[in-house]
Design a protein around this motif. Sequence first.
Motif, short mmCIF file in Angstrom:
data_model
loop_
_atom_site.label_atom_id
_atom_site.label_comp_id
_atom_site.label_asym_id
_atom_site.label_seq_id
_atom_site.Cartn_x
_atom_site.Cartn_y
_atom_site.Cartn_z
N ARG A 1 1.22 4.15 -2.50
CA ARG A 1 1.29 5.44 -2.79
C ARG A 1 2.24 6.15 -3.11
NH1 ARG A 1 -0.16 5.46 2.53
NH2 ARG A 1 -2.22 4.87 2.12
N PRO B 1 -0.38 -0.55 6.39
CA PRO B 1 -0.68 -1.33 7.38
C PRO B 1 -0.34 -2.97 7.63
CG PRO B 1 -1.98 -0.43 5.08
CD PRO B 1 -0.44 -0.22 5.03
N THR B 2 -0.01 -3.03 6.74
CA THR B 2 0.55 -4.23 6.96
C THR B 2 2.13 -4.57 8.48
OG1 THR B 2 1.49 -5.37 5.30
CG2 THR B 2 -0.63 -5.49 5.17
N ARG B 3 2.00 -5.49 8.84
CA ARG B 3 2.97 -5.85 9.66
C ARG B 3 4.09 -7.37 9.39
NH1 ARG B 3 3.19 -1.33 9.88
NH2 ARG B 3 3.04 0.03 11.24
N VAL B 4 5.04 -7.41 9.62
CA VAL B 4 5.32 -8.86 9.56
C VAL B 4 6.05 -8.99 10.85
CG1 VAL B 4 7.12 -10.65 8.83
CG2 VAL B 4 6.58 -9.01 7.11
N PRO C 1 -2.25 -3.54 -9.42
CA PRO C 1 -3.92 -2.89 -9.19
C PRO C 1 -4.05 -2.34 -8.50
CG PRO C 1 -2.73 -5.14 -9.38
CD PRO C 1 -1.72 -4.80 -9.22
N MET C 2 -3.00 -1.75 -7.58
CA MET C 2 -3.45 -1.22 -5.54
C MET C 2 -2.82 0.46 -6.85
SD MET C 2 -1.18 -2.40 -2.59
CE MET C 2 -2.92 -3.48 -1.51
N THR D 1 4.02 -10.04 -4.02
CA THR D 1 2.90 -10.20 -4.80
C THR D 1 1.57 -9.98 -5.84
OG1 THR D 1 2.28 -7.87 -4.14
CG2 THR D 1 3.49 -9.18 -2.09
N GLY D 2 2.26 -9.07 -6.88
CA GLY D 2 1.49 -8.88 -7.84
C GLY D 2 -0.05 -7.69 -8.04
N GLN D 3 0.53 -7.66 -5.69
CA GLN D 3 -0.14 -6.31 -5.88
C GLN D 3 0.09 -4.57 -5.87
OE1 GLN D 3 -1.71 -8.42 -1.91
NE2 GLN D 3 -0.78 -7.43 -1.40
N ALA E 1 -5.34 1.98 -8.48
CA ALA E 1 -6.64 1.86 -8.16
C ALA E 1 -6.51 3.37 -7.12
CB ALA E 1 -7.28 1.12 -7.23
N MET E 2 -5.58 3.69 -6.97
CA MET E 2 -5.62 5.39 -6.28
C MET E 2 -5.66 6.37 -7.49
SD MET E 2 -2.34 3.70 -4.02
CE MET E 2 -2.90 2.60 -2.25
N GLY F 1 9.22 -9.55 -3.86
CA GLY F 1 8.23 -9.31 -3.35
C GLY F 1 6.73 -10.45 -3.27
N ILE G 1 0.64 -1.33 -0.05
CA ILE G 1 0.26 -0.37 0.07
C ILE G 1 0.71 1.33 -0.05
CG2 ILE G 1 -1.48 1.93 1.68
CD1 ILE G 1 -3.78 -0.31 0.12
#
Lengths: 270, 337
Positions: A100, A222-225, A131-132, A126-128, A135-136, A124, A96
């Motif tokens: 941003r 927002p995520t934490r390992v 698309p993230m 994730t492939g995220q 969207a932003m 990574g 995220i």
Amino acid sequence: MNVIVFIKQVPGTTNVRMDPATGAMLRDPSDTVLNPLDEHAITEAAKIKDGQPGTVVTALTMGPPSAVKALQEACARGADQGVLLSHKAFAGSDTIATSRALAAAVRKLGPVDLILAGEKSIDGETGQVGPMTAAMLELPAVTFVRRLNLEGGRIRVQRLVEDGVEELAVTLPALVTVVRDINNPPLPSLRRYVMAKKMTFPVWGPEELGLKETDTGLKASPTRVVKVFSPKFARSTAIFRADGEAGLDASVQAVIDLLRTKEILKKGGA
Amino acid sequence: MEQNSNGIMVLAEVRGGAIHPVTREMVAWGRKLAGQFSRPVTCVIIGIDPDDPEDLIRYGADRVLSVNPGFTGNSPATPTAGLFVDVIREERPAIVIAPATTSGRTLMPIAAARLNTGLTADCTDLAIDPKDGLLLQTRPAIGGNVMATIKTPNTLPQMATVRPRSIRPLQPDSARRGQVLVKTYEMPDSWPEQLLSFIRDERKEINLEEAEIVVTGGKGMKTKENFALLEDLAAALGAGLGATRAAVEAGWAPFTRQVGLTGKTVAPKVYIAAGVSGKIQHLAGMITSETIIAVNEDPEAQMVKVADLAVIGDAPAVVEKLTKALIHLKNKRKGGA
Ligand SMILES: Cc1cc2nc3c(=O)[nH]c(=O)nc-3n(C[C@H](O)[C@H](O)[C@H](O)COP(=O)(O)OP(=O)(O)OC[C@H]3O[C@@H](n4cnc5c(N)ncnc54)[C@H](O)[C@@H]3O)c2cc1C
Ligand SMILES: Nc1ncnc2c1ncn2[C@@H]1O[C@H](COP(=O)(O)O)[C@@H](O)[C@H]1O
């Protein structure tokens, strides 16, 4: 046309070893490469430029200062210019926070027609990010693309999905993530490499992007390992030696017995 | 988002106008996370009118929420993700999971970005932390070299895509009762993306990622002719056929068959690796398989160490013999019945 390609510098995985005591990854920091799928994204951008003179291809990456190497590689492969997002405030970004920063950089770069990204990165994975970021920026995210053709202000694409191929027409601007099928990246000429090695790139931090330091990096993620552990790979192995006719028969029988236990083969006699 | 809801939302996989069975696996995850708490598990279906929504209740859902977009034809990602975000905003679940398929891996990041919350990709395990009730999302990282457990502590919902075949569907229970709801939206009909056609892959080959059993060959098969023996074995078992990168580079199999870091990820019930060394990049694509069988002449090979059963010997010979034995069994069964 303005084309932006998201690229990422990733560890060259040829020499990944694990510390036997701690299970930590031992990596050679000088052993980095351009994410393989991003090579395909750059190659696709270069193809578009060939068919559409006047197109400007900008490679964009967020990473440590050493990521200029990836930008140079991208320019050797067809990008015209590059931008590096690098600042200590970016450290610890999850997908995220990375998206941003990339979205802010795209806005700063001005009107864009097409963004290309890899379907995923090899570190990574994730492939995220593609698309993230789309969207932003309120752009359509067209993922898993294996063919891309420009048709006026639209693109016609083929998406590789589980049980076939989807064909879509997409009005630009849009973000496209590519799979390996899309092209075969040629090896750049030595001349292009030499030229790219001399190129320098603007370096932007949160300030240049109009972001507060708290909008970036770990604080904005927002995520934490919470735990990293070595997977338990080794299993207790039943060993059969297929030596000679008898050994071969016994081995084959052992495999068949296991397939029966797992209900791949019917139980009982046959 | 307020922290007052505790539901678990599961996104149904819609493929070819129907609900794909992987949805039942997601419902099983939902039930597992609901655990002893009375957390409702809601399965959201977007864009189709399901034939048998009760099916998902029998498999563990408490509520099935069918979202009718109000337009006809196929829904591309932008409107589908838009509806998904609206439903999440209305339902306010604590957790949202979807299968890590091309569809889930497209819709979930779009939704997470719009909701400004965290998303963990391609999890192989999910659990609830008993200390704080938060979702523990575990996934392989760095090419499967390590596993990482990830939390989303401060934002809702906590979102994850989950690798297919990481859990078994529950036994269906015809006595289970639940709610079936329909929500209708009035979405406009025009979007920047327009689906023109769908070309189904009609090849009879078994889809690697969905196969119950996968047979993979590596450099140890020695020749292209030997590698072709694996096709017979795969046919005898009804297995998907995989290859290592080394086998693909040797020209014995197309890239679409490659299993591993830069190829496909599989997690079948049984994985048979013939003449495969088990380099970390290959393991990354298959290590979560339930049972692993290795055929290798080297007892020290990494693939032997990770296997449940290993045959030490010449891979082509073992493969040929095994195929013959299987065909023999099949014929006996046909003849006997
Ligand atoms: C960035 C990166 C990404 C990669 N991605 C992938 C990937 O996605 N998938 C992948 O598979 N690899 C990948 N690789 C390559 C990987 O590191 C290995 O090179 C590859 O998996 C080895 O394939 P192999 O096991 O077939 O061959 P080898 O490593 O050569 O092993 C052959 C095995 O066969 C055995 N053998 C030999 N002869 C016989 C015989 N007659 N009978 C029985 N056994 C025999 C040997 O003992 C050995 O164990 C990647 C590498 C890199 C750097
Ligand atoms: N730090 C980054 N800088 C630029 N692009 C990135 C970055 N991280 C990911 N990407 C892009 O997003 C794609 C998917 O990466 P990932 O989400 O890490 O799997 C990559 O192939 C890149 O195109």
